[in-house]
Design a protein around this motif. Sequence first.
Motif, PDB file in Angstrom:
ATOM      1  N   VAL A  83      32.276  56.576  11.990  1.00 41.06           N
ATOM      2  CA  VAL A  83      31.176  56.983  12.875  1.00 41.06           C
ATOM      3  C   VAL A  83      29.872  56.324  12.432  1.00 41.06           C
ATOM      4  O   VAL A  83      29.091  55.813  13.248  1.00 41.06           O
ATOM      5  CB  VAL A  83      31.032  58.521  12.892  1.00 41.06           C
ATOM      6  CG1 VAL A  83      29.740  58.934  13.602  1.00 41.06           C
ATOM      7  CG2 VAL A  83      32.231  59.163  13.573  1.00 41.06           C
ATOM      8  N   ALA A 140      34.991  58.321  21.692  1.00 37.85           N
ATOM      9  CA  ALA A 140      34.688  57.793  20.358  1.00 37.85           C
ATOM     10  C   ALA A 140      35.783  58.184  19.370  1.00 37.85           C
ATOM     11  O   ALA A 140      36.100  57.434  18.443  1.00 37.85           O
ATOM     12  CB  ALA A 140      33.335  58.294  19.888  1.00 37.85           C
ATOM     13  N   ILE A 151      30.754  63.544  17.998  1.00 35.81           N
ATOM     14  CA  ILE A 151      31.265  62.370  18.695  1.00 35.81           C
ATOM     15  C   ILE A 151      32.014  62.840  19.938  1.00 35.81           C
ATOM     16  O   ILE A 151      32.414  64.006  20.032  1.00 35.81           O
ATOM     17  CB  ILE A 151      32.197  61.501  17.813  1.00 35.81           C
ATOM     18  CG1 ILE A 151      33.424  62.318  17.373  1.00 35.81           C
ATOM     19  CG2 ILE A 151      31.449  60.952  16.611  1.00 35.81           C
ATOM     20  CD1 ILE A 151      34.464  61.506  16.626  1.00 35.81           C
ATOM     21  N   SER A 152      32.202  61.911  20.862  1.00 34.22           N
ATOM     22  CA  SER A 152      32.935  62.241  22.082  1.00 34.22           C
ATOM     23  C   SER A 152      34.423  62.019  21.877  1.00 34.22           C
ATOM     24  O   SER A 152      34.855  61.415  20.885  1.00 34.22           O
ATOM     25  CB  SER A 152      32.449  61.365  23.235  1.00 34.22           C
ATOM     26  OG  SER A 152      32.780  60.001  22.967  1.00 34.22           O
ATOM     27  N   LEU A 159      28.794  55.644  16.261  1.00 34.90           N
ATOM     28  CA  LEU A 159      29.489  56.357  17.330  1.00 34.90           C
ATOM     29  C   LEU A 159      28.974  57.780  17.569  1.00 34.90           C
ATOM     30  O   LEU A 159      29.511  58.486  18.425  1.00 34.90           O
ATOM     31  CB  LEU A 159      30.991  56.425  17.015  1.00 34.90           C
ATOM     32  CG  LEU A 159      31.731  55.091  16.922  1.00 34.90           C
ATOM     33  CD1 LEU A 159      33.166  55.305  16.478  1.00 34.90           C
ATOM     34  CD2 LEU A 159      31.678  54.371  18.265  1.00 34.90           C
ATOM     35  N   ALA A 160      27.949  58.171  16.816  1.00 34.72           N
ATOM     36  CA  ALA A 160      27.462  59.537  16.966  1.00 34.72           C
ATOM     37  C   ALA A 160      27.049  59.797  18.415  1.00 34.72           C
ATOM     38  O   ALA A 160      26.383  58.970  19.050  1.00 34.72           O
ATOM     39  CB  ALA A 160      26.288  59.777  16.030  1.00 34.72           C
ATOM     40  N   GLN A 161      27.426  60.935  18.936  1.00 31.40           N
ATOM     41  CA  GLN A 161      27.195  61.265  20.339  1.00 31.40           C
ATOM     42  C   GLN A 161      25.719  61.568  20.594  1.00 31.40           C
ATOM     43  O   GLN A 161      25.078  62.247  19.801  1.00 31.40           O
ATOM     44  CB  GLN A 161      28.060  62.471  20.709  1.00 31.40           C
ATOM     45  CG  GLN A 161      28.046  62.804  22.185  1.00 31.40           C
ATOM     46  CD  GLN A 161      29.206  63.706  22.564  1.00 31.40           C
ATOM     47  OE1 GLN A 161      30.209  63.257  23.062  1.00 31.40           O
ATOM     48  NE2 GLN A 161      29.047  64.980  22.307  1.00 31.40           N
ATOM     49  N   ILE A 162      25.241  61.054  21.699  1.00 31.18           N
ATOM     50  CA  ILE A 162      23.847  61.295  22.091  1.00 31.18           C
ATOM     51  C   ILE A 162      23.797  62.561  22.933  1.00 31.18           C
ATOM     52  O   ILE A 162      24.393  62.633  24.004  1.00 31.18           O
ATOM     53  CB  ILE A 162      23.287  60.109  22.897  1.00 31.18           C
ATOM     54  CG1 ILE A 162      23.382  58.819  22.067  1.00 31.18           C
ATOM     55  CG2 ILE A 162      21.854  60.371  23.325  1.00 31.18           C
ATOM     56  CD1 ILE A 162      23.080  57.569  22.873  1.00 31.18           C
ATOM     57  N   SER A 187      26.834  54.199  28.289  1.00 30.48           N
ATOM     58  CA  SER A 187      26.361  54.658  26.969  1.00 30.48           C
ATOM     59  C   SER A 187      27.319  54.278  25.859  1.00 30.48           C
ATOM     60  O   SER A 187      27.165  54.728  24.720  1.00 30.48           O
ATOM     61  CB  SER A 187      26.165  56.176  26.977  1.00 30.48           C
ATOM     62  OG  SER A 187      27.418  56.840  27.079  1.00 30.48           O
ATOM     63  N   LYS A 188      28.327  53.445  26.201  1.00 26.70           N
ATOM     64  CA  LYS A 188      29.345  52.998  25.245  1.00 26.70           C
ATOM     65  C   LYS A 188      30.065  54.173  24.578  1.00 26.70           C
ATOM     66  O   LYS A 188      30.371  54.146  23.394  1.00 26.70           O
ATOM     67  CB  LYS A 188      28.713  52.091  24.178  1.00 26.70           C
ATOM     68  CG  LYS A 188      28.112  50.822  24.761  1.00 26.70           C
ATOM     69  CD  LYS A 188      27.508  49.942  23.694  1.00 26.70           C
ATOM     70  CE  LYS A 188      26.915  48.671  24.301  1.00 26.70           C
ATOM     71  NZ  LYS A 188      26.273  47.794  23.288  1.00 26.70           N
ATOM     72  N   ASN A 213      26.808  62.509  25.651  1.00 27.09           N
ATOM     73  CA  ASN A 213      27.477  63.805  25.713  1.00 27.09           C
ATOM     74  C   ASN A 213      27.852  64.068  27.173  1.00 27.09           C
ATOM     75  O   ASN A 213      26.965  64.233  28.021  1.00 27.09           O
ATOM     76  CB  ASN A 213      26.540  64.895  25.190  1.00 27.09           C
ATOM     77  CG  ASN A 213      27.228  66.246  25.098  1.00 27.09           C
ATOM     78  OD1 ASN A 213      27.972  66.630  25.992  1.00 27.09           O
ATOM     79  ND2 ASN A 213      26.961  66.963  24.022  1.00 27.09           N
ATOM     80  N   GLN A 251      28.964  57.101  23.923  1.00 25.99           N
ATOM     81  CA  GLN A 251      28.176  57.945  23.030  1.00 25.99           C
ATOM     82  C   GLN A 251      27.471  59.087  23.743  1.00 25.99           C
ATOM     83  O   GLN A 251      27.015  60.028  23.097  1.00 25.99           O
ATOM     84  CB  GLN A 251      27.138  57.093  22.289  1.00 25.99           C
ATOM     85  CG  GLN A 251      27.757  56.147  21.271  1.00 25.99           C
ATOM     86  CD  GLN A 251      26.708  55.351  20.544  1.00 25.99           C
ATOM     87  OE1 GLN A 251      26.492  54.181  20.826  1.00 25.99           O
ATOM     88  NE2 GLN A 251      26.024  55.994  19.602  1.00 25.99           N
TER      89      GLN A 251
END
Length: 478
Positions: free
Chosen positions: A409, A390, A386-387, A414-417, A460-461, A465, A463
């Motif tokens: 998460v 987040a 996550i960021s 909320l997992a980071q892309i 990206s809300k 990276n 999310q």
Amino acid sequence: MKYETVIGLEVHAELNTKTKIYCGCKNSFGSEVNSNCCPICTGMPGTLPTLNEKVAEYAIRMGYALNCTINNVCKADRKNYFYPDLPKAYQISQFDVPLCEHGYVDAIVDEEGHTKRIGVTRIHIEEDAGKLIHADTFAGSLVDFNRCGVPLIEIVSEPDMRSSAEAKAYLDSIKSILQYLDISDCKMQEGSIRCDVNVSVRPEGQKEFGTRCEMKNVNSFSAVVRAIDYEARRQMEVLEAGGVVRQETRRWDDLEGESYVMRTKEDAQDYRYFPDPDLLTIVIPEEKLEELKASIPELPGAKLLRYMKDYGLPYFDANLLAESVEKAAFFEAAMAAGGCQPKNISNWLLGDVSRILNEKNLSLADTSLTPEKLCAMVTLIEKATISNTAGKTVLEEIIFSDKTADDVVREKGLAQISDASALEGIVAQVIEANPKVVADYKGGKTNALGFLVGQCMKLSKGQGNPAILRELLAKALG
């Protein structure tokens, strides 16, 4: 002529025992006027005081914390003076044989962790006086005797400080130690810790001290700094004008930023000390002394230096953590949980966690946050799952619920892309929507890239990276 300032401090700390020093009245702040008093603490004729053992124990623990010699056989003395809030016209204190003496504090005086050893002349126990209340609702003044008999320790320093900054460092050390020992709440706004300031000046190189003046009951550490600086400057001006500094007691007015003469300074003989005939000699058994000595925890100064050395924390972080018993314990528990960088835990604990606690006027104990939950959240950020953005959302959820970071998460997605192909479309949209910023970047304003990364994160809300977004933007902008 150049002058040197010489400073000594007398710190009065109210002890947080359940009852007063010489009677069974409740030791509590904020009660209804004259509701916590009895014939003993109001000094009625024929009453006999009895020492609260906890008061002596608390004072001895402070003595050990300040490296003092403990006088396990000592006495109580009467200090005679007349004042409306002292109904029996004397205060029970200690004169020539204090409970603790000949100690020192190694106060940390700069961000490099350098210390200055400041001597402690003595620590003695005594009772507090009452309090005069001046109000427009009634004519004259009211005497509240609730504070009569509240237990105090007076910590008297040697005149070892040479600047207001050193005095502030000393006071911060004393306050933190009192809180670590859990013997005083140190609430200055309630008068739990008060300070009398002694200041003199002398020409640089002169061995003899100048004439000192005392400022009574200065009610904040920042006010102590201002009072010292003002008084030192005032005395220098008197000497430069050919005058003589008189020994006197002065009242510090923090709003005006000036001090005013109250009276000429008393000496010990003015108080006509003599042993209190109503109290027995204080005798502390050796086994009790050993027990009290063993109860001293690692103190904040040592903890601060250890945090800097063992965890690589900067002084600012280490100091803020070490001065709070609760946050220091939380931080160490998080470190024991393992897997997180100390600086990252420190950043969250002193940043967003403290912000939330301050906004709601709560302590860590009032929340559902545990060291393990915080460490798990920080680990997700360190692994780029996550960021940081987040992480703030996750913290807001886990601090007041039984949810874990993984729960939040998963629930909120909320997992980071970190997949570049999934982020390329976002990058393209942001570049198209911000032609002026793109032009600025291509024109040499490299800080414009940070703005574009922020816009990508927003789109990206939170999310995306940010490191990968930065790379993609830099590549797309040539």
